[in-house]
Scaffold this motif. Structure first.
Motif, mmCIF file in Angstrom:
data_model
loop_
_atom_site.group_PDB
_atom_site.id
_atom_site.type_symbol
_atom_site.label_atom_id
_atom_site.label_comp_id
_atom_site.label_asym_id
_atom_site.label_seq_id
_atom_site.Cartn_x
_atom_site.Cartn_y
_atom_site.Cartn_z
ATOM 1 N N VAL A 168 1.021 -1.262 0.099
ATOM 2 C CA VAL A 168 -0.032 0.027 0.535
ATOM 3 C C VAL A 168 1.043 0.936 -0.312
ATOM 4 O O VAL A 168 1.698 1.269 0.590
ATOM 5 C CB VAL A 168 -1.092 0.063 1.085
ATOM 6 C CG1 VAL A 168 -1.572 -1.427 1.609
ATOM 7 C CG2 VAL A 168 -0.229 0.136 2.584
ATOM 8 N N LYS A 169 0.202 2.786 -0.906
ATOM 9 C CA LYS A 169 1.097 3.263 -0.881
ATOM 10 C C LYS A 169 0.222 4.619 0.764
ATOM 11 O O LYS A 169 -0.725 3.934 0.907
ATOM 12 C CB LYS A 169 0.811 4.418 -1.867
ATOM 13 C CG LYS A 169 1.674 3.751 -3.076
ATOM 14 C CD LYS A 169 1.291 4.780 -4.698
ATOM 15 C CE LYS A 169 2.185 3.877 -5.893
ATOM 16 N NZ LYS A 169 2.319 4.745 -6.564
ATOM 17 N N ASP A 218 -3.412 6.025 -1.285
ATOM 18 C CA ASP A 218 -3.180 5.459 -2.285
ATOM 19 C C ASP A 218 -4.061 5.998 -3.405
ATOM 20 O O ASP A 218 -4.543 7.039 -3.389
ATOM 21 C CB ASP A 218 -3.041 4.175 -2.109
ATOM 22 C CG ASP A 218 -5.265 4.012 -1.758
ATOM 23 O OD1 ASP A 218 -5.512 4.591 -2.403
ATOM 24 O OD2 ASP A 218 -5.433 2.309 -0.732
ATOM 25 N N GLU A 219 -3.765 5.456 -4.738
ATOM 26 C CA GLU A 219 -5.052 5.607 -5.659
ATOM 27 C C GLU A 219 -6.327 6.027 -5.872
ATOM 28 O O GLU A 219 -6.610 7.171 -6.406
ATOM 29 C CB GLU A 219 -4.171 5.034 -7.124
ATOM 30 C CG GLU A 219 -3.203 5.039 -7.348
ATOM 31 C CD GLU A 219 -2.274 3.746 -6.268
ATOM 32 O OE1 GLU A 219 -2.573 2.972 -5.920
ATOM 33 O OE2 GLU A 219 -0.615 3.995 -7.380
#
Length: 591
Positions: free
Chosen positions: A153-154, A158-159
């Motif tokens: 995960v960012k 996330d996006e």
């Protein structure tokens, strides 16, 4: 009935390992008698040798054919014992700390044995050593590349716009966990390479093992808490909370997602702990353990045995588990890298070939990559081989017959100029199969004599031109442990391979013999003769664990002489029926 084509069962090319010019039966006045000449094998002398691959794939030392029978990674102290079992070559130096490559080759030269050593800079000065037979690459470059674990995960978003907060379990603000324990391992599949663990038979004075963390929540929201840890099926349940609120409990049947090994008897995976409403800013997260571990099922609990390990924590506003994206497996060394190493080796020494050992993952049952990947590996070397241990490696004696198609597959993948070798099991136990399971299989000391003999001949009759033996034992580890039964069989089989080397390395003469299946099978076979000789030999092996029967017809000869029993069998116009016990090998000379 099924007619077996010799061209399918015995490819004409490939590297043959042998002891050189040795015995084969000569005409005699006594029917059934098969006298054998004294073997004259090329052995290390006082000068370096040139090793090439012959036109039929045989290894030639200064022009003389050699059939190496070798062991993998053995110390000098085991040379004499293994030589007594018929081995004439030793692969890989460095089995014992302090033994140099120079000492390894010197000890082999003294015993008139051959050596295969790693091609690396500190070994290159030994390129003219008289005992050097071939170079070798590092073992099994086709093992899957093991990538370090990275967060899927960012952070902080996330996006999809989900807020994410990740922190490492091994970096608490405060803890009373017992960090020094058998579970305290390092692994590239752990986030950050480490985790926070404890294994104990009692609780601490505080009444629970606890760890406390300070976390910075990026935004006010409802979060899902995911914990990457040792699974609850064998570990202890845990409790968790934020900001000293009510403790939340994790059950013993909590499902593990994306479990993977990080060590012996150790695995890690993701677990859904629950939800929490958190405001933006600093919060205190706590986790504690005060219950004994689970014993494989929720209703089985150990007495006073506390076992747990935490790797990482994730708070996310997303509704999906934090699973890693699928990535196609790739080998830890690419064929291009092996080709680069090969070219560098050849710049140093063009007088010795180079051997590449692979796993058996080129075969469909174990396949990890496509055929083109393995064709590229085979093109990047002079010699190629594989290792496979059905009994001690897989606990599957019924897979012993796979040696035939596995060898055949590698022979098909390799260019005709690249011979194929096979490394087979002779150990009493390896690490992948427990002693208890081997006992229940009736294989308490590993493969049987019948199985090993069949594996040797299945490999040879499907294109192998060298036979290696893997004698290492695990649990406890010993560099060489071979049962008395296999010692006896190795002496017998290797002695026959020595005596029949000129035949095994000789040309095919399949037009003089027809072999038809009657029942069972398949029965692999080859019809051979020694170079510049007229006497013809028929080698057969039942490559199944069931009985089989074949009919043999001879175009020119009148009888078969059994090389094991010395029995002479007349063969008329209708041929002769040969019966085979499971995995039986039968060797004949035509008369």
């Amino acid at each position: 009935m099924r007619r077996q084509a010799l061209s399918r069962l015995l490819p004409a090319c490939g590297l043959t390992w042998g002891l050189g010019h040795i015995a084969f039966p000569q005409p005699t006045a006594q029917p059934g008698s098969v006298p054998v000449e004294k073997a004259i094998a090329p052995v290390p002398g006082k000068r370096s040798v040139t090793v090439k691959v012959g036109q039929r794939g045989e290894l030639r030392v200064d022009g003389k054919p050699v059939l190496p029978l070798f062991a993998w990674l053995q110390p000098i102290g085991n040379f004499d014992f293994l030589k007594s079992l018929g081995l004439n070559t030793f692969m890989a130096e460095g089995a014992r700390e302090g033994e140099t490559t120079q000492q390894f080759l010197d000890a082999l030269q003294t015993r008139k044995l051959w050596g295969i050593i790693h091609a690396r800079a500190d070994n290159y000065p030994l390129k003219s050593h008289p005992a050097l037979l071939t170079w070798m690459f590092g073992d099994e470059p086709d093992l899957p590349l093991r990538l370090s674990y990275t967060s899927p995960v960012k952070t902080p978003k996330d996006e999809q716009g989900h807020s994410n907060l990740w922190w490492e379990a091994e970096s608490p603000q405060a803890t009373n966990f017992l960090r020094e324990n058998w579970m305290n391992v390092e692994s590239d599949r752990l986030s950050g390479g480490h985790w926070l663990s404890t294994s104990a038979n009692s609780l601490p004075a505080e009444g629970a093992y606890q760890a406390q963390y300070r976390v910075e929540v990026p935004a006010t929201a409802d979060y899902h808490l995911w914990v990457r840890e040792f699974g609850k099926a064998w570990g202890s349940p845990s409790w968790w909370r934020f900001d000293a609120k009510e403790w939340q409990h994790t059950p013993r049947d909590l499902k593990t997602l994306e479990s993977e090994s990080v060590g012996k008897n150790l695995s890690v995976g993701w677990h859904p702990y629950g939800a929490a409403r958190l405001t933006e800013g600093t919060h205190t997260f706590e986790i504690k353990v005060d219950e004994s571990r689970t014993l494989g099922r929720p209703d089985a609990v150990a007495e006073q045995d506390f076992l747990f390990s935490f790797d990482a924590f994730l708070l996310t506003t997303g509704d999906q588990p934090p699973l890693s994206p699928d990535q196609p497996e790739r080998p830890r060394l690419s064929p291009d890298e092996i080709r680069r190493q090969y070219e560098a080796i050849k710049e140093v020494d063009a007088t010795h070939p180079v051997y590449l050992n692979l796993t058996s993952a080129f075969y469909k049952q174990f396949a990890k990559y496509d055929d083109d990947t393995y064709r590229a590996f085979c093109r990047a070397t002079d010699l190629v081989g594989y290792d496979m241990y059905p009994v001690t490696g897989w606990g599957r004696p019924d897979w012993v017959p796979l040696i035939a198609p596995v060898t055949k597959k590698l022979r098909e993948l390799a260019p005709l100029r690249v011979p194929v070798w096979a490394i087979l099991e002779c150990s009493t136990k390896l690490q992948w199969v427990s002693q208890d399971y081997l006992d229940r299989l009736g294989h308490s000391k590993g493969a049987t004599a019948t199985e090993l003999r069949a594996m040797v001949w299945m490999a040879l009759l499907n294109g192998a031109k060298a036979i290696g033996y893997f004698p290492h034992r695990r649990d406890p580890y010993k560099q060489c442990e071979i049962s008395d039964e296999l010692q006896t069989e190795m002496k017998r089989t290797n002695r026959q391979l020595v005596d029949l080397t000129p035949v095994i390395l000789g040309p095919d003469t399949g037009d003089s013999v027809t072999v038809e299946g009657i029942r069972g099978g398949p029965v692999e076979y080859a019809v051979k003769r020694a170079e510049n000789e007229v006497r013809t030999y028929l080698f057969l092996v039942n490559s199944t664990t069931h009985e089989a029967e074949t009919r043999v017809r001879l175009a020119k000869s009148k009888a078969l002489l059994d090389l094991d029993t010395n029995e002479r069998m007349p063969v008329g116009a209708e041929g002769v029926a040969l019966s085979f016990a499971p995995l039986q090998v039968r060797l004949f000379v035509l008369q």
